[in-house]
Design a protein around this motif. Structure first.
Motif, PDB file in Angstrom:
ATOM      1  N   ILE A 508     -49.445 -14.374   1.401  1.00 49.95           N
ATOM      2  CA  ILE A 508     -49.856 -14.049   2.439  1.00 49.95           C
ATOM      3  C   ILE A 508     -49.083 -14.121   3.669  1.00 49.95           C
ATOM      4  O   ILE A 508     -48.628 -15.192   3.903  1.00 49.95           O
ATOM      5  CB  ILE A 508     -51.480 -14.734   2.739  1.00 49.95           C
ATOM      6  N   PHE A 509     -48.850 -12.988   4.221  1.00 46.78           N
ATOM      7  CA  PHE A 509     -47.810 -12.973   5.481  1.00 46.78           C
ATOM      8  C   PHE A 509     -48.819 -13.062   6.589  1.00 46.78           C
ATOM      9  O   PHE A 509     -49.558 -12.163   6.940  1.00 46.78           O
ATOM     10  CB  PHE A 509     -46.982 -11.981   5.703  1.00 46.78           C
ATOM     11  N   MET A 510     -48.674 -14.090   7.521  1.00 50.21           N
ATOM     12  CA  MET A 510     -49.720 -14.261   8.610  1.00 50.21           C
ATOM     13  C   MET A 510     -48.877 -14.397  10.083  1.00 50.21           C
ATOM     14  O   MET A 510     -48.330 -15.255  10.251  1.00 50.21           O
ATOM     15  CB  MET A 510     -50.472 -15.463   8.448  1.00 50.21           C
ATOM     16  N   ILE A 511     -49.020 -13.243  10.648  1.00 47.56           N
ATOM     17  CA  ILE A 511     -48.076 -12.944  11.826  1.00 47.56           C
ATOM     18  C   ILE A 511     -48.925 -13.180  13.118  1.00 47.56           C
ATOM     19  O   ILE A 511     -49.832 -12.177  13.366  1.00 47.56           O
ATOM     20  CB  ILE A 511     -47.497 -11.741  11.620  1.00 47.56           C
ATOM     21  N   ASP A 512     -48.245 -13.979  14.134  1.00 48.53           N
ATOM     22  CA  ASP A 512     -48.702 -14.100  15.553  1.00 48.53           C
ATOM     23  C   ASP A 512     -48.497 -12.934  16.119  1.00 48.53           C
ATOM     24  O   ASP A 512     -47.209 -12.536  16.012  1.00 48.53           O
ATOM     25  CB  ASP A 512     -47.992 -15.532  15.956  1.00 48.53           C
ATOM     26  N   ALA A 628     -57.992 -19.245   7.026  1.00 42.82           N
ATOM     27  CA  ALA A 628     -58.397 -18.146   6.180  1.00 42.82           C
ATOM     28  C   ALA A 628     -57.596 -17.607   5.174  1.00 42.82           C
ATOM     29  O   ALA A 628     -57.889 -16.998   4.119  1.00 42.82           O
ATOM     30  CB  ALA A 628     -58.034 -16.998   7.623  1.00 42.82           C
ATOM     31  N   GLY A 629     -56.291 -18.138   5.196  1.00 44.36           N
ATOM     32  CA  GLY A 629     -55.432 -17.946   3.986  1.00 44.36           C
ATOM     33  C   GLY A 629     -55.584 -18.627   2.878  1.00 44.36           C
ATOM     34  O   GLY A 629     -55.917 -18.081   1.900  1.00 44.36           O
ATOM     35  N   MET A 630     -56.121 -19.782   3.035  1.00 49.62           N
ATOM     36  CA  MET A 630     -56.557 -20.639   2.194  1.00 49.62           C
ATOM     37  C   MET A 630     -57.772 -20.084   1.162  1.00 49.62           C
ATOM     38  O   MET A 630     -58.137 -19.935   0.037  1.00 49.62           O
ATOM     39  CB  MET A 630     -56.804 -21.973   2.773  1.00 49.62           C
ATOM     40  N   GLU A 631     -58.916 -19.779   2.268  1.00 50.53           N
ATOM     41  CA  GLU A 631     -60.163 -19.005   1.696  1.00 50.53           C
ATOM     42  C   GLU A 631     -59.790 -17.837   0.905  1.00 50.53           C
ATOM     43  O   GLU A 631     -60.387 -17.400   0.056  1.00 50.53           O
ATOM     44  CB  GLU A 631     -61.010 -18.659   2.911  1.00 50.53           C
ATOM     45  N   ALA A 632     -58.731 -17.192   1.133  1.00 52.32           N
ATOM     46  CA  ALA A 632     -58.610 -15.811   0.505  1.00 52.32           C
ATOM     47  C   ALA A 632     -57.982 -16.121  -0.840  1.00 52.32           C
ATOM     48  O   ALA A 632     -58.395 -15.433  -1.690  1.00 52.32           O
ATOM     49  CB  ALA A 632     -57.360 -15.068   1.498  1.00 52.32           C
ATOM     50  N   LEU A 633     -57.191 -17.317  -0.801  1.00 48.47           N
ATOM     51  CA  LEU A 633     -56.593 -17.550  -2.263  1.00 48.47           C
ATOM     52  C   LEU A 633     -57.676 -18.194  -2.908  1.00 48.47           C
ATOM     53  O   LEU A 633     -57.767 -17.680  -4.275  1.00 48.47           O
ATOM     54  CB  LEU A 633     -55.667 -18.615  -2.011  1.00 48.47           C
ATOM     55  N   LYS A 634     -58.764 -18.918  -2.466  1.00 49.72           N
ATOM     56  CA  LYS A 634     -59.861 -19.265  -3.134  1.00 49.72           C
ATOM     57  C   LYS A 634     -60.628 -18.102  -3.832  1.00 49.72           C
ATOM     58  O   LYS A 634     -61.196 -18.320  -4.748  1.00 49.72           O
ATOM     59  CB  LYS A 634     -60.546 -20.102  -2.189  1.00 49.72           C
ATOM     60  N   LEU A 642     -48.789 -19.525   1.877  1.00 51.43           N
ATOM     61  CA  LEU A 642     -48.953 -18.799   3.355  1.00 51.43           C
ATOM     62  C   LEU A 642     -47.602 -18.658   3.962  1.00 51.43           C
ATOM     63  O   LEU A 642     -46.993 -19.857   4.047  1.00 51.43           O
ATOM     64  CB  LEU A 642     -50.096 -19.596   4.153  1.00 51.43           C
ATOM     65  N   PHE A 643     -47.206 -17.588   4.630  1.00 53.77           N
ATOM     66  CA  PHE A 643     -45.990 -17.649   5.385  1.00 53.77           C
ATOM     67  C   PHE A 643     -46.626 -17.348   6.824  1.00 53.77           C
ATOM     68  O   PHE A 643     -47.061 -16.255   7.069  1.00 53.77           O
ATOM     69  CB  PHE A 643     -45.172 -16.430   4.996  1.00 53.77           C
ATOM     70  N   LEU A 644     -46.626 -18.455   7.611  1.00 53.06           N
ATOM     71  CA  LEU A 644     -47.038 -18.184   8.819  1.00 53.06           C
ATOM     72  C   LEU A 644     -45.990 -18.236   9.935  1.00 53.06           C
ATOM     73  O   LEU A 644     -44.766 -19.018   9.846  1.00 53.06           O
ATOM     74  CB  LEU A 644     -47.772 -19.449   9.272  1.00 53.06           C
ATOM     75  N   PHE A 645     -46.183 -16.965  10.956  1.00 47.38           N
ATOM     76  CA  PHE A 645     -44.820 -16.865  11.978  1.00 47.38           C
ATOM     77  C   PHE A 645     -45.601 -17.132  13.318  1.00 47.38           C
ATOM     78  O   PHE A 645     -46.572 -16.459  13.786  1.00 47.38           O
ATOM     79  CB  PHE A 645     -44.313 -15.514  11.728  1.00 47.38           C
ATOM     80  N   HIS A 646     -45.302 -18.380  13.772  1.00 47.47           N
ATOM     81  CA  HIS A 646     -46.319 -18.783  15.006  1.00 47.47           C
ATOM     82  C   HIS A 646     -45.213 -19.223  16.233  1.00 47.47           C
ATOM     83  O   HIS A 646     -44.423 -19.714  16.084  1.00 47.47           O
ATOM     84  CB  HIS A 646     -46.889 -19.886  14.574  1.00 47.47           C
ATOM     85  N   THR A 647     -45.871 -18.973  17.220  1.00 43.83           N
ATOM     86  CA  THR A 647     -45.010 -18.979  18.602  1.00 43.83           C
ATOM     87  C   THR A 647     -45.326 -20.001  19.594  1.00 43.83           C
ATOM     88  O   THR A 647     -44.724 -20.771  20.385  1.00 43.83           O
ATOM     89  CB  THR A 647     -44.980 -17.519  19.352  1.00 43.83           C
ATOM     90  N   SER A 648     -46.673 -20.421  19.420  1.00 41.36           N
ATOM     91  CA  SER A 648     -47.265 -21.216  20.908  1.00 41.36           C
ATOM     92  C   SER A 648     -48.205 -22.415  20.462  1.00 41.36           C
ATOM     93  O   SER A 648     -48.773 -22.441  19.246  1.00 41.36           O
ATOM     94  CB  SER A 648     -47.775 -20.292  21.816  1.00 41.36           C
ATOM     95  N   LEU A 649     -48.201 -23.319  21.389  1.00 39.28           N
ATOM     96  CA  LEU A 649     -49.420 -24.406  21.152  1.00 39.28           C
ATOM     97  C   LEU A 649     -50.648 -23.697  21.183  1.00 39.28           C
ATOM     98  O   LEU A 649     -50.909 -22.945  21.836  1.00 39.28           O
ATOM     99  CB  LEU A 649     -49.234 -25.234  22.575  1.00 39.28           C
ATOM    100  N   PRO A 650     -51.521 -24.048  19.811  1.00 39.67           N
ATOM    101  CA  PRO A 650     -52.582 -23.341  19.977  1.00 39.67           C
ATOM    102  C   PRO A 650     -53.724 -24.048  20.579  1.00 39.67           C
ATOM    103  O   PRO A 650     -54.380 -24.865  20.380  1.00 39.67           O
ATOM    104  CB  PRO A 650     -52.942 -23.568  18.324  1.00 39.67           C
ATOM    105  N   ILE A 651     -53.849 -23.403  21.880  1.00 42.36           N
ATOM    106  CA  ILE A 651     -54.793 -23.779  23.058  1.00 42.36           C
ATOM    107  C   ILE A 651     -56.149 -23.036  22.745  1.00 42.36           C
ATOM    108  O   ILE A 651     -57.147 -23.235  23.542  1.00 42.36           O
ATOM    109  CB  ILE A 651     -53.967 -23.632  24.408  1.00 42.36           C
ATOM    110  N   ALA A 652     -56.407 -21.917  22.269  1.00 42.20           N
ATOM    111  CA  ALA A 652     -57.389 -21.128  22.254  1.00 42.20           C
ATOM    112  C   ALA A 652     -58.534 -21.768  21.478  1.00 42.20           C
ATOM    113  O   ALA A 652     -58.272 -22.813  20.705  1.00 42.20           O
ATOM    114  CB  ALA A 652     -57.291 -19.773  21.592  1.00 42.20           C
ATOM    115  N   GLU A 653     -59.865 -21.564  22.099  1.00 44.37           N
ATOM    116  CA  GLU A 653     -60.833 -22.433  21.638  1.00 44.37           C
ATOM    117  C   GLU A 653     -61.232 -21.987  20.109  1.00 44.37           C
ATOM    118  O   GLU A 653     -61.474 -20.956  19.778  1.00 44.37           O
ATOM    119  CB  GLU A 653     -62.063 -21.944  22.412  1.00 44.37           C
ATOM    120  N   ALA A 654     -60.985 -23.222  19.373  1.00 39.72           N
ATOM    121  CA  ALA A 654     -61.066 -22.847  17.996  1.00 39.72           C
ATOM    122  C   ALA A 654     -60.810 -24.461  17.265  1.00 39.72           C
ATOM    123  O   ALA A 654     -60.235 -25.171  17.996  1.00 39.72           O
ATOM    124  CB  ALA A 654     -60.117 -21.970  17.303  1.00 39.72           C
ATOM    125  N   PRO A 655     -61.329 -24.604  15.941  1.00 39.85           N
ATOM    126  CA  PRO A 655     -60.946 -25.772  15.072  1.00 39.85           C
ATOM    127  C   PRO A 655     -59.560 -25.949  15.360  1.00 39.85           C
ATOM    128  O   PRO A 655     -58.796 -25.098  15.228  1.00 39.85           O
ATOM    129  CB  PRO A 655     -61.424 -25.489  13.865  1.00 39.85           C
TER     130      PRO A 655
END
Ligand SMILES: [Zn+2]
Length: 1097
Positions: A508-512, A628-634, A642-655
């Motif tokens: 699963i390719f997960m793109i920021d 999400a990726g893990m749930e999709a595999l499940k 999962l191939f995650l392409f990520h750029t920044s400190l995750p500061i958005a409100e979320a777990p």
């Protein structure tokens, strides 16, 4: 399983063995009970089908050509290259100041070289008996008995000694606080002229030995004194060799030609104890008496420890100043070179128990004759102490570095796959060890005794075979599991989750798609690349297409799932904004076959960059993406990545939301460890769920500032994934590196949903594990994914006595799902010797593997202990190892000598490299993220990778004839080895520098850079122009070849001598003192010696 062959009696292991014709896959694949024909398992082996050679159309492979600041892994915040506070003036000649050499306390005035007889390698016996190394170090260290009063740069012809000082006062002057950090000022590395430095000359190995070299020079220039005063009894070189059987000889003395040592400006003078009444004999290194050099312009010798030969005092001579000579201390380059010369030509045949393999730096072929190839398993020692008391005394860690899915060179066969049908692999009933060549068949073949636990097991009727007169099954050589060190079993359904054969895995390719990702051009580049890259997903055997399904997610603060079902005309997007309670909004159409959905996927990848082109969203989430990726595999009931392409400190409100907690003020405090720890436990919890699902996470980071790598890498680390970091990513500068890493990462073969277990014979057991994995109990290493680059380091401890006769056995079993969805077991077996004499332990160690273990141990230690404590622990352990050798194995000698076991003579230099690495002693330019990144990288490195990572390779490019296309011999990683008329490549597996000396010939500059002068070369250049001349092609070819040897793409950085960037480059000259306070090699050796002496006194 019926095997009807009745093979003729076959020779036992260790004998020449019939070719494994019977093991060809065809003979196994078609047997009754075989459900699948596991024909060629070439996927682990061969190159991936020509992808690299045929770049997909539409993607510019044009290398960036601008001279922007380098984006090395050791780089600071974007654009930071300011190391301006460091001098640039004295580039080629090493440190410009001569620092006082301080005497070690308690040094004895006499340092006669220890002689160690050559053992076991007749081919390298020296005519005059005594072998190298221990004595050579001895000699050098004796040379460190330097007075506290120094006459820096005293004229070579003068009496360069400081006034004699008493030992007492000298020892008082040593800043002995036990603090490692307190001594580096103690000694300055010798100053060497860049030109004509002895170290830049090839070793004088080919010079014939000459008896005449015993003879002291009759007359001539200034001489070196012998380090001996009056000869002590038994210290004469002329006497019989001291019995010291625990040396494996090194093939040739590293003797640097006498007489070449005094050419540089003198460094610290000799100890004051050496009065000039002692004759200044020509001293030889470590008793090698051998390589002499033609005209000896100087009689200075680097080996003051050597006693005067015989007892012929010469006339008193004026004594020149003496400096510490780096050429006299053990050289990694020489050791590597010697091993290549001695062991590179013959295949390494694994039939003999306890054989130490060639070094990782040597190219050699392996023939499996019953033990796993060193490409799969390397040990710190191949002869382990019989008792825990002995092991504790020696302090040599007993560890194995295991790379279960290692790629093999094309010449070596991948493990054969054995299919035992429905009955599954044959195992010991008690300890569950798998059938292997060491199991003993008894009672005419009806039973077998387990080699691990001694349990007697029945042989199932279908597996029965007669024994020959030696007790060996007559079909032993027809069965991989009875004759080979490594093989695979097809697993039965009992080995599968929920008693169900697995589905093929998914990617699963997960793109920021937040603002930064779009703006840097990353998203466009990535989508363009994926369009073609997806055609090259890993396949197994001769499969026409990959069984791996793919899915796509984009995200910023919310997640977008895509339906790419083949029947759709256009992809459909589904947005999930409730990131606090992640679910997968679609099942059908999310994971698809690439070929079937090609058109829809291409359309999606075309649209993604456009859809978010105008985004203003800067915030991202992270944990919900993995969730999400893990749930999709499940939901799809499969393992995957999962191939995650990520750029920044995750500061958005979320777990998993993070805050910026970077704080450099914590460095060197007790709280420094928090910089390496994750800031929340949420990611461990998430990782655990991922492991349970067989969901491996590979993370590609593109940070412009702190992103908290320590926290973001938790899931990749615990799921067997990889982390890649491209600081301040810019398409034009970094695309080649990123795309190269991405292609390799996507194409590499992975074992999914894996469990690894290491069994050992009674007496030792696996107690500790290092690597990228998760452990839920003390024995099972769980790996959501495991690729061919990852290693697991396992430490063993005694729980009982071992005995010499039986030796010790290891069996590593890896249960995994192949990329085609087949459940398999890969088995590696290795038999080691056991010893009751410590000398045997020290003779069979492998320092590269020891360093791999020690680095991993230390890098884990920083999570829980202050970094200083970790460093001290390493030093203490190393000192204990060497002190134990000295006490128990070396022949009696003066305490003023440092004696190192032959196979550990590089332990100090390599350990010093670990100690001054960025994780344990960061320089000002190293960021917290860099340290966390390197820390987790090293955790999974194999021995070859840690070797070059800690001690980089430095290759002179214009020394050898231009027609010579072989890799030039490396030189030691020290500034003094750089000649300003030359060009060098330096690589450490992650970084690649091209250093250009200021006096390089104009023709060379023209050939390589296409400009007419040194000043016109762009500093920081990352691509060399392609020019039609021999030198240009040769250098390009060499760069390509270095890159091909490493698992990550190394971006080139051109560094000009005396340029600002040079500080960055010098960071990798690990034999020198580092700007962050790391000791030079010479200083560290001195320090180790002091530590050892304290332990011995
Ligand atoms: Zn057993």
């Amino acid at each position: 399983m019926n095997v009807n062959q009745s093979a003729p009696p076959v020779p036992p292991f260790g004998q020449p063995q019939p070719v494994y014709l019977g093991h060809h896959q065809s003979s196994y694949g078609g047997q009754p009970g075989s459900t699948t024909a596991p024909t060629s398992y070439g996927a682990y082996n061969g190159p991936v089908p020509g992808y690299q050679q045929t770049p997909p159309p539409g993607v510019s492979r044009a290398p960036p050509s601008s001279g922007a600041p380098p984006a090395s892994t050791a780089q600071g915040p974007c654009g930071q290259t300011a190391y301006g506070q460091f001098g640039q003036g004295d580039v080629q000649n090493g440190p410009s100041s001569t620092v006082q050499m301080q005497r070690l306390p308690g040094y004895q005035p006499f340092g006669s070289a220890i002689l160690a007889p050559v053992v076991s390698q007749p081919a390298v016996l020296q005519p005059y008996g005594p072998p190298p190394t221990s004595a050579q170090v001895t000699a050098q260290l004796a040379g460190m008995q330097i007075s506290g009063t120094v006459a820096p740069a005293s004229p070579p012809s003068g009496l360069g000694y400081g006034p004699p000082t008493s030992l007492a006062s000298a020892s008082g002057s040593f800043p002995n606080s036990g603090l490692y950090g307190s001594y580096p000022q103690g000694q300055a590395p010798p100053l060497g002229q860049a030109q004509g430095h002895p170290g830049t000359q090839p070793p004088q190995r080919s010079v014939p030995l000459q008896a005449s070299s015993f003879t002291p020079p009759a007359s001539g220039g200034p001489r070196m004194p012998s380090m001996t005063g009056p000869l002590l009894p038994g210290q004469s070189f002329g006497g019989p060799p001291v019995s010291q059987p625990n040396h494996v000889s090194s093939p040739a003395p590293q003797a640097l030609p006498p007489g070449t040592q005094m050419t540089g400006p003198p460094g610290p003078p000799l100890p004051p104890m050496h009065s000039s009444q002692q004759p200044g004999y020509q001293l030889q290194q470590n008793g090698s008496f051998g390589p002499t050099r033609g005209p000896q312009s100087n009689y200075g010798s680097p080996y003051p420890g050597a006693a005067a030969f015989g007892s012929q005092p010469g006339p008193p001579q004026p004594l020149p100043a003496k400096r510490l000579d780096p050429d006299a201390i053990p050289s990694p380059i020489q050791v590597i070179e010697d091993d290549r010369n001695n062991r590179g030509s013959e295949p390494f045949v694994t039939g003999v128990r306890g054989q130490v393999p060639p070094l990782v730096t040597t190219n050699f072929l392996v023939k499996d004759q019953g033990n796993a190839s060193p490409r799969y398993i390397r040990c710190t020692s191949y002869n382990i102490p019989c008792t825990s008391d002995m092991a504790k005394q020696a302090q040599v860690p007993l560890a194995a570095v295991i790379k279960p899915l290692a790629r093999l060179p094309p010449e070596e066969a991948s493990p054969y796959v054995v299919d035992h049908g429905e009955s599954g692999p044959l195992r010991c009933n008690r300890c569950k060890a798998y059938m292997c060549p060491f199991m003993q068949f008894v009672e005419g073949g009806r039973r077998f005794q387990c080699c691990f636990c001694s349990c007697i097991n029945d042989v199932p009727p279908q597996y029965f075979q007669h024994l020959d007169h030696t007790g060996k099954r007559v079909d032993a050589y027809d069965r991989p599991e009875l004759s080979l060190g490594s093989y695979e079993f097809l697993a039965t359904v009992d080995y599968c989750k929920n008693n169900k054969f697995p589905s093929p895995p998914a990617f699963i390719f997960m793109i920021d798609v937040s603002y930064n990702a779009i703006r840097s051009g990353l998203v466009r580049l990535l989508c363009e690349e994926l369009k073609s890259l997806l055609d090259f997903l890993p396949r197994e055997g001769g499969a026409e297409e990959s069984a791996i399904r793919v899915g796509f997610v984009t995200y910023n603060k919310v997640l977008h799932f895509y339906n790419v079902k083949s029947s759709l005309a256009q992809p459909q997007m589904m947005v999930v904004s409730d990131v606090g309670d992640m679910f997968v909004p679609l099942l059908d159409g999310f994971l698809v076959n690439v070929n079937e959905s090609q058109a829809v996927i291409t359309s999606l990848l075309d649209q993604i960059p456009e859809m978010f082109a105008d985004t203003r969203e800067t915030e991202t989430v992270f944990a919900p993406v993995i969730q999400a990726g893990m749930e999709a595999l499940k939901a799809a009931e499969c393992a995957g990545k999962l191939f995650l392409f990520h750029t920044s400190l995750p500061i958005a409100e979320a777990p998993g939301k993070l805050k910026n907690r970077d704080d450099r003020k914590l460095i060197n405090t007790d709280k420094e460890k928090t910089l390496f720890q994750p800031q929340t436990g949420a990611y461990q919890t998430l990782a655990k769920e991922c492991v349970a699902q067989g969901c491996c996470v590979d993370l590609f980071l593109f940070p412009n500032q702190y992103v908290d790598v320590a926290t973001l890498s938790v899931v990749p680390q615990l799921t067997g994934g990889s982390v890649y970091k491209y600081a301040c990513f810019q398409v034009e500068n970094d695309q080649e590196r990123f795309l190269s890493d991405l292609r390799r990462d996507v194409q590499k073969v992975v074992g999914f949903d894996a469990v690894m277990r290491v069994r050992t014979s009674t007496g030792i057991r696996a107690v500790d594990f290092f690597g990228a994995f998760y452990m839920n109990n003390t024995t099972d290493v769980e790996l959501a994914g495991l690729d061919g680059d990852k290693t697991v380091t396992v430490e063993f401890k005694h729980d009982d006595r071992l005995n010499e006769e039986n030796g010790a056995l290891l069996q590593c079993a890896l249960l995994y799902t192949s990329c085609a969805g087949q459940r398999r077991l890969r088995i590696h077996n290795l038999a080691l010797n056991c010893c009751t004499q410590l000398a045997d332990l020290y003779r069979n160690c492998e320092t590269d593997t020891l360093i791999n273990y020690m680095a991993k141990f230390a890098y884990r230690g920083v999570l829980s202990s202050p970094v200083k404590t970790v460093r001290d622990t390493l030093i203490t352990q190393c000192a204990q190892i060497l002190a134990c050798y000295r006490k128990n194995c070396a022949s009696p000698s003066s305490a003023g000598q440092l004696i190192l076991p032959e196979c550990m003579k590089l332990l100090p230099v390599y350990l010093n490299c670990v100690l001054k690495s960025d994780v344990l002693q960061p320089g000002a330019e190293v960021t917290t993220d860099d340290r966390a990144y390197v820390r987790q990288l090293v955790t999974s490195m194999d021995v070859a990778e840690t070797n070059v990572f800690f001690y980089p390779r430095l290759l002179p490019l214009t020394k050898s004839p231009i027609e010579n296309t072989t890799e030039p011999p490396a030189v030691r990683a020290s500034e003094e080895r750089l000649s300003n008329g030359d060009i060098y490549l330096l690589e450490n597996g992650l970084n690649l520098f091209l250093w250009v000396g200021a006096s390089v010939q104009q023709g060379v500059v023209q050939s390589l850079f296409g400009v007419s002068s040194f000043s016109q070369i762009t500093s920081g250049l990352s691509v060399l122009p392609v020019l039609d001349n021999l030198l240009s092609k040769k250098v390009q070819g060499l760069i390509d070849s270095l890159r091909a040897q490493r698992s990550r793409y190394m971006k080139l950085i051109v560094v000009k001598q005396e340029d600002k960037l040079e500080t960055l480059f010098k960071h990798f000259l690990v034999e020198d003192k580092s700007l962050s306070g790391g000791a030079s090699y010479v200083d560290f050796l001195c320090h180790m010696h002091k530590e050892i002496r304290q332990l011995l006194s």
